[in-house]
Write a protein that holds these residues in place. Sequence first.
Motif, PDB file in Angstrom:
ATOM      1  N   GLU A 225       0.824  -1.219   0.000  1.00  0.00           N
ATOM      2  CA  GLU A 225       0.000   0.000   0.000  1.00  0.00           C
ATOM      3  C   GLU A 225       0.853   1.262   0.000  1.00  0.00           C
ATOM      4  O   GLU A 225       0.420   2.311  -0.478  1.00  0.00           O
ATOM      5  CB  GLU A 225      -0.909   0.003   1.235  1.00  0.00           C
ATOM      6  CG  GLU A 225      -2.001  -1.040   1.201  1.00  0.00           C
ATOM      7  CD  GLU A 225      -2.800  -1.096   2.488  1.00  0.00           C
ATOM      8  OE1 GLU A 225      -3.952  -1.544   2.449  1.00  0.00           O
ATOM      9  OE2 GLU A 225      -2.253  -0.698   3.542  1.00  0.00           O
ATOM     10  N   GLU A 226       2.076   1.158   0.503  1.00  0.00           N
ATOM     11  CA  GLU A 226       2.941   2.330   0.666  1.00  0.00           C
ATOM     12  C   GLU A 226       3.581   2.788  -0.637  1.00  0.00           C
ATOM     13  O   GLU A 226       3.837   3.974  -0.833  1.00  0.00           O
ATOM     14  CB  GLU A 226       4.036   2.014   1.700  1.00  0.00           C
ATOM     15  CG  GLU A 226       4.809   3.214   2.209  1.00  0.00           C
ATOM     16  CD  GLU A 226       3.978   4.101   3.116  1.00  0.00           C
ATOM     17  OE1 GLU A 226       4.000   5.347   2.895  1.00  0.00           O
ATOM     18  OE2 GLU A 226       3.327   3.592   4.038  1.00  0.00           O
ATOM     19  N   VAL A 227       3.835   1.852  -1.555  1.00  0.00           N
ATOM     20  CA  VAL A 227       4.585   2.197  -2.763  1.00  0.00           C
ATOM     21  C   VAL A 227       3.652   2.524  -3.930  1.00  0.00           C
ATOM     22  O   VAL A 227       2.473   2.196  -3.914  1.00  0.00           O
ATOM     23  CB  VAL A 227       5.534   1.045  -3.167  1.00  0.00           C
ATOM     24  CG1 VAL A 227       6.495   0.721  -2.041  1.00  0.00           C
ATOM     25  CG2 VAL A 227       4.754  -0.209  -3.570  1.00  0.00           C
ATOM     26  N   GLY A 228       4.240   3.145  -4.941  1.00  0.00           N
ATOM     27  CA  GLY A 228       3.446   3.521  -6.109  1.00  0.00           C
ATOM     28  C   GLY A 228       3.146   2.362  -7.036  1.00  0.00           C
ATOM     29  O   GLY A 228       2.172   2.399  -7.797  1.00  0.00           O
ATOM     30  N   GLN A 229       3.988   1.318  -6.988  1.00  0.00           N
ATOM     31  CA  GLN A 229       3.843   0.200  -7.918  1.00  0.00           C
ATOM     32  C   GLN A 229       3.883  -1.129  -7.149  1.00  0.00           C
ATOM     33  O   GLN A 229       4.920  -1.778  -7.057  1.00  0.00           O
ATOM     34  CB  GLN A 229       4.954   0.249  -8.961  1.00  0.00           C
ATOM     35  CG  GLN A 229       4.934   1.542  -9.792  1.00  0.00           C
ATOM     36  CD  GLN A 229       6.164   1.716 -10.628  1.00  0.00           C
ATOM     37  OE1 GLN A 229       6.605   0.787 -11.290  1.00  0.00           O
ATOM     38  NE2 GLN A 229       6.738   2.910 -10.603  1.00  0.00           N
ATOM     39  N   PRO A 230       2.737  -1.529  -6.576  1.00  0.00           N
ATOM     40  CA  PRO A 230       2.683  -2.769  -5.798  1.00  0.00           C
ATOM     41  C   PRO A 230       2.293  -3.978  -6.646  1.00  0.00           C
ATOM     42  O   PRO A 230       1.451  -3.866  -7.538  1.00  0.00           O
ATOM     43  CB  PRO A 230       1.586  -2.469  -4.772  1.00  0.00           C
ATOM     44  CG  PRO A 230       0.641  -1.570  -5.511  1.00  0.00           C
ATOM     45  CD  PRO A 230       1.484  -0.759  -6.479  1.00  0.00           C
ATOM     46  N   PHE A 231       2.902  -5.133  -6.343  1.00  0.00           N
ATOM     47  CA  PHE A 231       2.549  -6.349  -7.065  1.00  0.00           C
ATOM     48  C   PHE A 231       2.478  -7.541  -6.116  1.00  0.00           C
ATOM     49  O   PHE A 231       3.409  -7.797  -5.358  1.00  0.00           O
ATOM     50  CB  PHE A 231       3.558  -6.641  -8.187  1.00  0.00           C
ATOM     51  CG  PHE A 231       3.430  -5.680  -9.329  1.00  0.00           C
ATOM     52  CD1 PHE A 231       2.503  -5.895 -10.340  1.00  0.00           C
ATOM     53  CD2 PHE A 231       4.211  -4.533  -9.365  1.00  0.00           C
ATOM     54  CE1 PHE A 231       2.365  -4.980 -11.376  1.00  0.00           C
ATOM     55  CE2 PHE A 231       4.079  -3.615 -10.399  1.00  0.00           C
ATOM     56  CZ  PHE A 231       3.151  -3.840 -11.413  1.00  0.00           C
TER      57      PHE A 231
END
Length: 266
Positions: A225-231
């Motif tokens: 949830e914290e990063v711009g590009q989660p996978f």
Amino acid sequence: MSAKLIFSDIDGTLINDDLQVMPKTRDAIRQQIIKGNIFIPASARLPKGIMTAVGQILGVCPMIAYNGALALDETGRALITRFFDAKKAAEICRYVDKQQNGSAWNIYSGYVWYCAQEKSSLIKHEEEIVNVKATPAKIDQIEKLQGVHKALIMGKPQELDRMQKELTEKFPDLSFVRSSKTLLEVVLKGVSKASAVKILAQEYKVPLENCIAFGDNYNDEEMLEEVGQPFLMGNAPDELKEKFGAGHVTLDNNHDGIAQVLAKIE
């Protein structure tokens, strides 16, 4: 798609079910490092256990250990170190022993992993996974440690469900999070992979929207949830996949899910 910092969980994410980094994933990460991006493992493991896996890719790297209670830069300098009181850790150990349900306690302080003097089969199995030996100790010895980065309770899923509820009520200043059905992680409240990711992004002067993260379980949720590009990996729980959406789900850890995403980074 572009990224400057690449964060990755290890178990169920970076490594396959045979505990190996697959060649395609290894090469994809090395290519990103050559391009100038920084790879940062983020794991519940202790530092030695992290390098058991990451050492298959490169010799040194920054890392987030103990679910964010400890973070090191590539030289080994501590960027984060958050302990909780050793007396509370000892209380947790005594609580687990009193259950007499086959559960096993583990205490991590600095670079050392402590366990009960009589190692259970659960401990021995974990030693095989991380390729690190636990140090047998008495609970009285645990109580005298300067501080504890993480405790870990291993056990049957239903027993951990019950213990998680009871311990959360008993220790409101600690966080109890499942990293798998059979593992219950314990850290100081406020400690998480997400909080560590935020600090490391600041350290490397990279906006969070330019960070990518890979994970496969609930202890990765806040980091994603914290990063711009989660996978999420294809082997993640369906509940998490639904939350993040199909566009943020890659192949599973046995089919180079990380490599599939990294191939799209310019």
